[in-house]
Scaffold this active site. Structure first.
Site, mmCIF file in Angstrom:
data_model
loop_
_atom_site.group_PDB
_atom_site.id
_atom_site.type_symbol
_atom_site.label_atom_id
_atom_site.label_comp_id
_atom_site.label_asym_id
_atom_site.label_seq_id
_atom_site.Cartn_x
_atom_site.Cartn_y
_atom_site.Cartn_z
ATOM 1 N N ASP A 1 61.297 -119.564 4.163
ATOM 2 C CA ASP A 1 60.109 -118.509 4.591
ATOM 3 C C ASP A 1 59.924 -118.690 6.131
ATOM 4 O OD1 ASP A 1 58.392 -116.577 4.098
ATOM 5 O OD2 ASP A 1 56.537 -118.114 3.935
ATOM 6 N N GLU B 1 63.686 -109.224 9.060
ATOM 7 C CA GLU B 1 62.398 -108.636 9.238
ATOM 8 C C GLU B 1 62.289 -107.784 10.303
ATOM 9 O OE1 GLU B 1 58.747 -110.727 8.835
ATOM 10 O OE2 GLU B 1 57.525 -109.341 10.006
ATOM 11 N N HIS C 1 49.028 -112.141 6.984
ATOM 12 C CA HIS C 1 48.974 -113.382 6.443
ATOM 13 C C HIS C 1 47.576 -113.892 6.448
ATOM 14 C CE1 HIS C 1 53.384 -113.469 7.748
ATOM 15 N NE2 HIS C 1 53.474 -113.714 6.389
ATOM 16 N N GLY C 2 47.281 -114.760 5.640
ATOM 17 C CA GLY C 2 45.988 -115.391 5.572
ATOM 18 C C GLY C 2 44.916 -114.835 4.691
ATOM 19 N N HIS D 1 55.343 -109.053 2.911
ATOM 20 C CA HIS D 1 54.856 -110.322 3.189
ATOM 21 C C HIS D 1 53.261 -110.103 3.163
ATOM 22 C CE1 HIS D 1 57.995 -113.174 4.784
ATOM 23 N NE2 HIS D 1 58.590 -112.127 4.571
ATOM 24 N N ALA E 1 51.064 -110.786 1.142
ATOM 25 C CA ALA E 1 50.473 -109.902 -0.140
ATOM 26 C C ALA E 1 49.391 -110.628 -1.124
ATOM 27 C CB ALA E 1 51.816 -109.384 -0.774
ATOM 28 N N ILE F 1 53.371 -114.591 -1.901
ATOM 29 C CA ILE F 1 52.302 -115.168 -2.094
ATOM 30 C C ILE F 1 51.851 -116.506 -1.837
ATOM 31 C CG2 ILE F 1 50.589 -115.482 -3.902
ATOM 32 C CD1 ILE F 1 51.913 -113.044 -5.455
#
Ligand code: G3H
Ligand code: 13P
Ligand code: ZN
Length: 309
Positions: free
Chosen positions: A82, A134, A180-181, A211, A213, A255
């Site tokens: 990742d 990405e 994220h987060g 991402h 998610a 996730i």
């Protein structure tokens, strides 16, 4: 069954209008909770390892835990890096048995992102390993990636065809408003489905990755706050938005935060209700059970990949 790359699982997911869950793993209980859930509902899986996870748990320990899960479940499982940030990290993971890697050059200028991604693709494809690239930048914080909301950028659909054809990547992560987060939106959650739709139109049959998610399940946030935590305003991506993305070109949904919340909520509850408890199995066990419950629900009701192994 040996570890697999993501090629076949993405092809089936695209055609079937569902998504594969890509869950971050950091220790034995997390690997067990996820894989036991997938076994019960017969779902294919991506277990992903960040640079931070590799630093924390060690490459060999994580690989051996995943190999054990493979023996126990006999499911199609891909081990994925990742947010790889360099050729050297990707190479080290490929040489160490990963079947898929992400090279995240999204912070680089377009041409540099292409050059770095292509270098990884050339090395990976010779060894049967699939690669995720990405375009666009998500806001949020990880161990080694920190992007402020001001620096976040939606993916530009007019760049995707050139990026994919010049790099040869197998899947593409795009930025449509997730982050994220555990604090993803200040007000109403909004995702740019128009960008996803346009990307899908320009890349027919090509797997897209989402991402950031996690849904930041409100029950877990409440539990954490009730049992001594402090996470006011935590908010994630509503499940119906993820279902919609999965029915479109999105084939991989990442996730991590939801796993962290589930484990933390369960452990906080044990600590609050039985303060004399000091056997790690008595709190890591409930943490693992909560992860299993969470993942099972995701596989069946959100990702739609139950029964697809
Ligand atoms: O996208 C990032 C994942 O949540 C991994 O986070 O770098 O803290 O392991 P980490
Ligand atoms: P969350 O923080 O929303 O779980 O996102 C995880 C992720 O994108 C891992 O790459
Ligand atoms: Zn991510």
């Amino acid at each position: 069954m040996p570890l697999v790359n993501t090629k076949e699982m993405f092809k089936k997911a695209y055609e079937g209008g569902y998504a594969i869950g890509a869950f971050n793993v950091n220790n034995m209980e997390i690997v067990q909770g996820i894989t036991e859930a997938a076994k019960e509902v017969n779902a294919p899986l991506i277990l992903q390892v960040s640079a931070g996870a590799r630093k924390y748990a060690n490459h060999t320990y994580l690989m051996k835990l995943i190999e054990a899960a493979l023996i126990e479940t006999d499911l199609p499982i891909a081990v994925h890096l990742d947010h790889g940030d360099s050729f050297e990290l990707c190479k080290s993971c490929i040489d160490g048995g990963f079947t898929s890697v992400m090279i995240d050059g999204s912070h680089l200028p377009f041409e540099e992102n292409i050059a770095l991604t292509k270098k990884v693709v050339d090395y990976a494809h010779e060894r049967g390993v699939t690669v995720e690239g990405e375009l666009g930048r998500l806001a949020g914080v990880e161990d080694d990636v920190n992007v402020s909301a001001e620096d976040a950028q939606y993916t530009k659909p007019d760049e995707v065809e050139e990026f994919v054809s010049r790099t040869g990547v197998d899947s593409l992560a795009i930025a449509i408003g997730t982050s994220h987060g555990a604090f993803k939106f200040k007000g109403e959650p909004r995702l740019r489905f128009d960008i996803l739709e346009e990307v899908g139109r320009r890349l027919p049959g090509f797997p897209i990755v989402l991402h950031g998610a996690s849904s930041v399940i409100p029950e877990y946030v409440e539990m954490i706050n009730k049992f001594g935590g402090n996470m006011p305003g935590a908010q994630g991506v509503p499940e119906e938005m993820l279902r919609k993305a999965a029915s479109m070109a999105v084939c991989k949904i990442n996730i991590d935060s939801d796993l962290r919340l589930a484990m933390t909520a369960a452990i906080r509850k044990v600590f609050a209700e039985t303060p004399a408890e000091f056997d790690p199995r008595k709190y890591l066990g409930p943490g693992r059970a909560e992860i299993k419950k969470l993942v099972k629900n995701k596989l069946i009701n959100v990702l739609g990949c139950a029964g697809k192994a």
